[in-house]
Design a protein around this motif. Structure first.
Motif, short mmCIF file in Angstrom:
data_model
loop_
_atom_site.label_atom_id
_atom_site.label_comp_id
_atom_site.label_asym_id
_atom_site.label_seq_id
_atom_site.Cartn_x
_atom_site.Cartn_y
_atom_site.Cartn_z
N GLN A 60 -73.67 -46.39 27.97
CA GLN A 60 -74.32 -45.10 27.67
C GLN A 60 -73.58 -44.03 28.42
N GLU A 61 -73.23 -42.96 27.74
CA GLU A 61 -72.52 -41.85 28.36
C GLU A 61 -72.85 -40.59 27.59
N ASN A 62 -73.54 -39.67 28.22
CA ASN A 62 -73.93 -38.47 27.50
C ASN A 62 -72.74 -37.64 27.06
N PHE A 63 -71.71 -37.56 27.89
CA PHE A 63 -70.53 -36.79 27.53
C PHE A 63 -69.26 -37.53 27.93
N GLY A 64 -69.03 -37.67 29.22
CA GLY A 64 -67.82 -38.33 29.70
C GLY A 64 -66.76 -37.34 30.12
N ILE A 65 -66.99 -36.68 31.27
CA ILE A 65 -66.05 -35.67 31.76
C ILE A 65 -64.65 -36.27 31.95
N ALA A 66 -64.59 -37.51 32.44
CA ALA A 66 -63.28 -38.13 32.67
C ALA A 66 -62.51 -38.30 31.36
N VAL A 67 -63.22 -38.47 30.25
CA VAL A 67 -62.55 -38.56 28.95
C VAL A 67 -61.87 -37.22 28.63
N ALA A 68 -62.60 -36.13 28.86
CA ALA A 68 -62.02 -34.81 28.63
C ALA A 68 -60.84 -34.56 29.56
N GLU A 69 -60.93 -35.02 30.82
CA GLU A 69 -59.82 -34.84 31.76
C GLU A 69 -58.59 -35.60 31.28
N ALA A 70 -58.79 -36.81 30.80
CA ALA A 70 -57.66 -37.59 30.29
C ALA A 70 -57.00 -36.87 29.12
N MET A 71 -57.80 -36.33 28.21
CA MET A 71 -57.24 -35.63 27.06
C MET A 71 -56.54 -34.35 27.48
N ALA A 72 -57.06 -33.67 28.50
CA ALA A 72 -56.40 -32.47 29.00
C ALA A 72 -54.99 -32.78 29.47
N LEU A 73 -54.79 -34.00 29.95
CA LEU A 73 -53.49 -34.42 30.44
C LEU A 73 -52.73 -35.26 29.41
N SER A 74 -53.13 -35.13 28.15
CA SER A 74 -52.40 -35.72 27.02
C SER A 74 -52.35 -37.24 27.08
N LYS A 75 -53.46 -37.85 27.51
CA LYS A 75 -53.52 -39.30 27.55
C LYS A 75 -54.44 -39.82 26.45
N PRO A 76 -54.01 -40.86 25.72
CA PRO A 76 -54.92 -41.49 24.76
C PRO A 76 -56.13 -42.07 25.49
N GLY B 226 -44.95 -48.88 40.34
CA GLY B 226 -44.21 -48.41 39.18
C GLY B 226 -44.49 -49.18 37.90
N ARG B 227 -45.40 -50.15 37.94
CA ARG B 227 -45.73 -50.90 36.72
C ARG B 227 -46.58 -50.05 35.77
N LYS B 228 -46.53 -50.37 34.48
CA LYS B 228 -47.42 -49.73 33.53
C LYS B 228 -48.86 -50.11 33.88
N PHE B 229 -49.78 -49.17 33.69
CA PHE B 229 -51.17 -49.53 33.95
C PHE B 229 -52.13 -48.76 33.06
N ILE B 230 -53.29 -49.37 32.89
CA ILE B 230 -54.43 -48.79 32.18
C ILE B 230 -55.38 -48.26 33.23
N LEU B 231 -55.95 -47.09 33.01
CA LEU B 231 -56.79 -46.45 34.03
C LEU B 231 -58.26 -46.41 33.62
N PHE B 232 -59.11 -46.93 34.49
CA PHE B 232 -60.55 -46.65 34.47
C PHE B 232 -60.83 -45.78 35.67
N LEU B 233 -61.45 -44.62 35.47
CA LEU B 233 -61.77 -43.73 36.58
C LEU B 233 -63.18 -43.17 36.34
N SER B 234 -64.14 -43.73 37.05
CA SER B 234 -65.53 -43.32 36.94
C SER B 234 -66.31 -44.05 38.02
N ARG B 235 -67.63 -43.89 38.02
CA ARG B 235 -68.45 -44.66 38.94
C ARG B 235 -68.37 -46.14 38.60
N ILE B 236 -68.32 -46.99 39.62
CA ILE B 236 -68.36 -48.43 39.39
C ILE B 236 -69.83 -48.82 39.35
N HIS B 237 -70.36 -48.86 38.13
CA HIS B 237 -71.80 -49.03 37.90
C HIS B 237 -71.96 -49.87 36.64
#
Length: 287
Positions: A181-197, A92-103
């Motif tokens: 380097q990131e050509n687009f960043g699908i996860a960025v679009a997913e975060a915005m779809a769910l109203s996340k900064p 239940g703590r506040k957290f910052i999310l990184f969600l992508s390949r660990i590379h």
């Protein structure tokens, strides 16, 4: 033809030996593929801008086409419960999310260093680093976190999917992608779809659109930049982060809703079929 980011000059610097042979192949054969295509498609203007400086000669009928992901449906409460059950250590703590390949390309080491700098200032925030590890890098990153004294506040749930993945986005305070380097960043679009900064670097090619729509914060891909971005977003009030997230949602709907973009892409294909020799003088944007 879609280039899918493969004409980004970053690859030339990151893989110089491959680039030597690719340059020969390009001059002999590959540039003709772009030159003779009825249309060469780019997912954003930054991708198109970078592509022209990667190899020579370069000639293409350039078009910007919409890209992104499908909107997210389902019950938000179910999503959050699924994440809480899957990653109970967050508690239940506040957290910052990184969600992508660990590379290494994704800048996870930068993120850990930057988080360690801000950990004392914002003790209420944890960090969730979610995604598949394709290079065996996680153990080194965890050692880095221990040495920096923040291992207890970083959680490693692995790859997330389905309700658990959507629950991670919904439960996070904001999303971060510190890529080199990131050509687009699908996860960025997913975060915005769910109203996340979103906090991204200026090496994520949609950064200009994010900045223009005030949907997040854009920083350099170094420790100082990412640390400053974390500080800025953590310091915002909940109301301020919510407002940024709503702007991100609006940006997603106008630019990155894949169903709408698919119809626009189909219309472009039909246009190119009718006028195969039409050569635009500048990038034609379909979005």
């Amino acid at each position: 033809m879609f280039t899918h980011g493969m004409l980004d000059p970053w690859f030339n610097t990151a893989y110089p030996v491959k680039t030597f042979f690719k340059t020969i192949f390009w001059k002999l054969f590959e540039h003709k593929v772009l030159r003779d295509a009825r249309g060469v498609m780019f997912t954003c203007d930054e991708e198109r801008r970078l592509a022209s400086g990667s190899f020579a000669p370069y000639s293409a009928r350039e078009y910007g086409v919409g890209y992104g992901t499908r909107d997210v449906d389902g019950d938000p409460a179910v999503h959050r419960s699924a994440f809480a059950a899957h990653v109970p250590q967050v508690g239940g703590r506040k957290f910052i999310l990184f969600l992508s390949r660990i590379h290494p390309k994704k800048g996870v080491d930068l993120l850990i260093n930057a988080f360690a700098r801000q950990a004392g200032t914002f003790p209420e925030f944890d960090l969730v680093i979610a995604g598949p590890d394709q290079t065996g890098w996680t153990s080194e990153l965890q050692r880095q976190a221990r040495e920096l004294g923040v291992a207890g506040r970083i959680h490693w749930p692995g790859m997330l999917s389905g309700d658990v993945k959507w629950g991670a986005f919904r439960s996070a305070e904001f999303f971060v992608l510190p890529s080199h380097q990131e050509n687009f960043g699908i996860a960025v679009a997913e975060a915005m779809a769910l109203s996340k900064p979103v906090l991204i670097t200026n090496q994520v090619n949609i950064w200009r659109e994010i900045e223009a729509n005030r949907a997040g914060i854009v920083v350099n891909d170094d420790i100082d930049g990412v640390a400053a971005g974390l500080q800025a977003l953590c310091a915002l009030s909940e109301a301020e982060r919510d407002a940024m997230g709503r702007r991100g949602r609006a940006c997603f709907l106008s630019r990155y809703d894949l169903e709408a973009n698919a119809m626009q892409l189909l219309a472009l294909f039909q246009e190119l079929t009718r006028e195969p020799d039409a050569r635009p003088q500048e990038l034609q944007t379909v979005a």
